[in-house]
Design a protein around this motif. Sequence first.
Motif, PDB file in Angstrom:
ATOM      1  N   GLN A 195      -7.449  -1.780   4.971  1.00 55.28           N
ATOM      2  CA  GLN A 195      -7.247  -2.353   3.758  1.00 55.28           C
ATOM      3  C   GLN A 195      -8.623  -2.968   3.244  1.00 55.28           C
ATOM      4  N   PHE A 196      -8.684  -2.735   1.767  1.00 55.95           N
ATOM      5  CA  PHE A 196      -9.953  -3.235   1.482  1.00 55.95           C
ATOM      6  C   PHE A 196      -9.984  -4.785   1.420  1.00 55.95           C
ATOM      7  N   ASN A 197     -11.244  -5.092   1.895  1.00 61.38           N
ATOM      8  CA  ASN A 197     -11.346  -6.823   1.992  1.00 61.38           C
ATOM      9  C   ASN A 197     -12.080  -7.270   0.819  1.00 61.38           C
ATOM     10  N   PRO A 198     -11.405  -8.169  -0.065  1.00 61.75           N
ATOM     11  CA  PRO A 198     -11.955  -8.632  -1.246  1.00 61.75           C
ATOM     12  C   PRO A 198     -13.380  -9.334  -0.971  1.00 61.75           C
ATOM     13  N   ALA A 199     -13.520  -9.820   0.340  1.00 67.02           N
ATOM     14  CA  ALA A 199     -14.811 -10.469   0.590  1.00 67.02           C
ATOM     15  C   ALA A 199     -15.896  -9.552   0.390  1.00 67.02           C
ATOM     16  N   TRP A 200     -15.733  -8.132   0.738  1.00 65.72           N
ATOM     17  CA  TRP A 200     -17.023  -7.279   0.367  1.00 65.72           C
ATOM     18  C   TRP A 200     -17.340  -7.309  -1.084  1.00 65.72           C
ATOM     19  N   ARG A 201     -16.481  -7.173  -1.973  1.00 68.82           N
ATOM     20  CA  ARG A 201     -16.835  -7.181  -3.228  1.00 68.82           C
ATOM     21  C   ARG A 201     -17.367  -8.520  -3.606  1.00 68.82           C
ATOM     22  N   GLU A 202     -16.855  -9.470  -3.290  1.00 69.54           N
ATOM     23  CA  GLU A 202     -17.599 -11.006  -3.055  1.00 69.54           C
ATOM     24  C   GLU A 202     -18.992 -11.114  -2.951  1.00 69.54           C
ATOM     25  N   GLU A 203     -19.218 -10.365  -1.964  1.00 66.90           N
ATOM     26  CA  GLU A 203     -20.732 -10.214  -1.484  1.00 66.90           C
ATOM     27  C   GLU A 203     -21.448  -9.640  -2.196  1.00 66.90           C
ATOM     28  N   ILE A 204     -20.898  -8.520  -2.936  1.00 63.04           N
ATOM     29  CA  ILE A 204     -21.733  -7.680  -3.651  1.00 63.04           C
ATOM     30  C   ILE A 204     -22.115  -8.408  -4.790  1.00 63.04           C
ATOM     31  N   GLU A 205     -21.080  -9.261  -5.415  1.00 59.24           N
ATOM     32  CA  GLU A 205     -21.391  -9.747  -6.724  1.00 59.24           C
ATOM     33  C   GLU A 205     -22.412 -11.042  -6.597  1.00 59.24           C
ATOM     34  N   LYS A 206     -22.743 -11.259  -5.410  1.00 56.48           N
ATOM     35  CA  LYS A 206     -23.699 -12.470  -5.075  1.00 56.48           C
ATOM     36  C   LYS A 206     -25.181 -11.791  -5.003  1.00 56.48           C
ATOM     37  N   VAL A 207     -25.314 -10.528  -5.272  1.00 51.82           N
ATOM     38  CA  VAL A 207     -26.782 -10.174  -5.389  1.00 51.82           C
ATOM     39  C   VAL A 207     -26.961  -9.696  -7.149  1.00 51.82           C
ATOM     40  N   SER A 208     -27.970  -9.804  -7.493  1.00 48.22           N
ATOM     41  CA  SER A 208     -28.295  -9.527  -8.811  1.00 48.22           C
ATOM     42  C   SER A 208     -27.666  -8.218  -9.121  1.00 48.22           C
ATOM     43  N   ASN A 209     -27.276  -8.101 -10.726  1.00 47.96           N
ATOM     44  CA  ASN A 209     -26.549  -6.939 -10.969  1.00 47.96           C
ATOM     45  C   ASN A 209     -26.274  -7.129 -12.597  1.00 47.96           C
ATOM     46  N   ARG A 210     -26.168  -5.825 -13.230  1.00 52.56           N
ATOM     47  CA  ARG A 210     -26.030  -5.779 -14.508  1.00 52.56           C
ATOM     48  C   ARG A 210     -24.277  -5.634 -14.885  1.00 52.56           C
ATOM     49  N   ARG A 211     -23.491  -6.061 -13.786  1.00 51.38           N
ATOM     50  CA  ARG A 211     -22.238  -5.967 -13.852  1.00 51.38           C
ATOM     51  C   ARG A 211     -21.796  -4.320 -13.440  1.00 51.38           C
ATOM     52  N   TYR A 212     -20.643  -4.161 -12.965  1.00 56.23           N
ATOM     53  CA  TYR A 212     -20.488  -2.984 -12.127  1.00 56.23           C
ATOM     54  C   TYR A 212     -19.649  -1.917 -12.786  1.00 56.23           C
ATOM     55  N   THR A 213     -19.694  -0.753 -12.573  1.00 57.62           N
ATOM     56  CA  THR A 213     -18.870   0.562 -13.085  1.00 57.62           C
ATOM     57  C   THR A 213     -18.804   1.533 -11.982  1.00 57.62           C
ATOM     58  N   THR A 214     -17.896   2.371 -11.810  1.00 60.12           N
ATOM     59  CA  THR A 214     -17.847   3.400 -10.931  1.00 60.12           C
ATOM     60  C   THR A 214     -18.331   4.803 -11.342  1.00 60.12           C
ATOM     61  N   GLY A 215     -19.154   4.553 -12.307  1.00 65.38           N
ATOM     62  CA  GLY A 215     -20.062   5.875 -13.065  1.00 65.38           C
ATOM     63  C   GLY A 215     -18.967   6.913 -13.411  1.00 65.38           C
ATOM     64  N   PHE A 216     -19.342   8.212 -13.023  1.00 64.41           N
ATOM     65  CA  PHE A 216     -18.484   9.492 -13.210  1.00 64.41           C
ATOM     66  C   PHE A 216     -17.575   9.726 -12.012  1.00 64.41           C
ATOM     67  N   TYR A 217     -17.574   8.911 -11.067  1.00 66.49           N
ATOM     68  CA  TYR A 217     -16.751   9.232 -10.037  1.00 66.49           C
ATOM     69  C   TYR A 217     -15.215   9.190 -10.171  1.00 66.49           C
ATOM     70  N   MET A 218     -14.754   8.326 -11.211  1.00 67.50           N
ATOM     71  CA  MET A 218     -13.315   8.554 -11.533  1.00 67.50           C
ATOM     72  C   MET A 218     -12.937   9.222 -12.874  1.00 67.50           C
ATOM     73  N   GLY A 219     -13.925   9.968 -13.208  1.00 71.44           N
ATOM     74  CA  GLY A 219     -13.811  10.426 -14.429  1.00 71.44           C
ATOM     75  C   GLY A 219     -14.999  10.208 -15.537  1.00 71.44           C
ATOM     76  N   ARG A 220     -14.910  10.848 -16.581  1.00 71.15           N
ATOM     77  CA  ARG A 220     -15.942  10.628 -17.405  1.00 71.15           C
ATOM     78  C   ARG A 220     -16.009   9.084 -17.945  1.00 71.15           C
ATOM     79  N   PRO A 221     -17.050   8.427 -17.845  1.00 70.78           N
ATOM     80  CA  PRO A 221     -17.151   6.962 -18.387  1.00 70.78           C
ATOM     81  C   PRO A 221     -16.964   6.635 -19.937  1.00 70.78           C
TER      82      PRO A 221
END
Length: 410
Positions: A282-308
């Motif tokens: 099961q995905f742990n939401p805490a992992w995403r929360e951790e990722i949000e705590k580093v500097s970022n330009r907001r997130y995308t899945t790029g081309f992985y799920m289809g053309r963005p």
Amino acid sequence: MKKPELLAPAGSLERLETAVLFGADAVYAGGEAFSMRTAAKNFTSDELKKAREITQKKGCKLYIATNIIPHNSDMEALPAFLEEMADLSPDGLIVADLGVFSMAKKLAPGIPIHISTQANNTNAESFSAWHALGASRVVAARELSLSEIKEIKQKIPKDLEIEAFVHGAMCISYSGRCLLSGYMAGRDSNRGNCAHPCRWNYSLVEEQRPGEYYPVFEGERGTFLFNSKDLCMIEHVPELIESGVDSFKIEGRVKTEYYVATVVKAYREAIDRYCESPSSYQFNPAWREEIEKVSNRRYTTGFYMGRPDESAQVYESSSYVRTYEVAAVVTGYDEVTGDTLIEQRNRFFEGDTLEILAPHTQSISFTVNNLRDFEGNPVESAPHPKQVLRLQLPERVPAMSLLRRMRSDV
């Protein structure tokens, strides 16, 4: 199930050690030439030897980026560098250019060669062609979807590995063959010297009205036309593994130790959790929360799920989202007093709430009290850069663990 490799960026020795401590299986670094990230601190010859010692001692692999798109003038110093690599004997050379590939095979014949994303491989035939020439791994172009990677994996030789970026900054050209920086700033992005003009703010000028600038809007969102969001696949680790990706690559050789520690830790936990028991994962939401705590330009899945679509861009600003900062780095432990020794990175005060970021444990919040200088004298704050202090923590953590806090301007 074959557990994928977690590959982390190492822009300096400190970042390399941080990556290893927080769970990377492999790191990639660059020398002072031939690397696509001249803005990183990079490694001198002596530092590369030290990096090799560290990784061998820790059972971690070391890959050296030799992935610029070289001109004739760049090739003159390449033989000496490749001979140095032959002596260093890293676990792989990351190469983008066929000429560099050919020279590496001749001058450093025992070192595996990985084909960089700069080579823009998007189909099974090109993957297989590189394998026939002697490559052991190909980094997938960022324009590929998960279904395309899965199809490629089924068609290529079984001993050819696929590496793919799973996290980090995204070039507007995705696989990196960009001429914008060279045209606008005279800095060749394909030789490691990108000025990042895709992050600049643009206006419109009509040729008969020089000096009159008209704002360019995508609706009402702004004028940052080429500014891509950062890639983040932390929520899709199972799909990445099932597609056949052998190595999960994190972008960021110019990023901080804090970025490396946080991102590596999150992906390490997600990969391990899935490989332990895919059926109960099961995905742990805490992992995403951790990722949000580093500097970022907001997130995308790029081309992985289809053309963005347009949601993969940030139009209103090129600024990073920064919600946390590092207050101090753990440097040691006093066995006599039980004090944790720390080195200040940003000013903090007695009574502040900090979080501990350490490998192999969940983040823990605590209130700063009984803060003392190195001699043991009580202090109310830590105002001086790299000031050495003493602190009682809720648990003992290894050196290079980090203490962070929420930024006051958030």
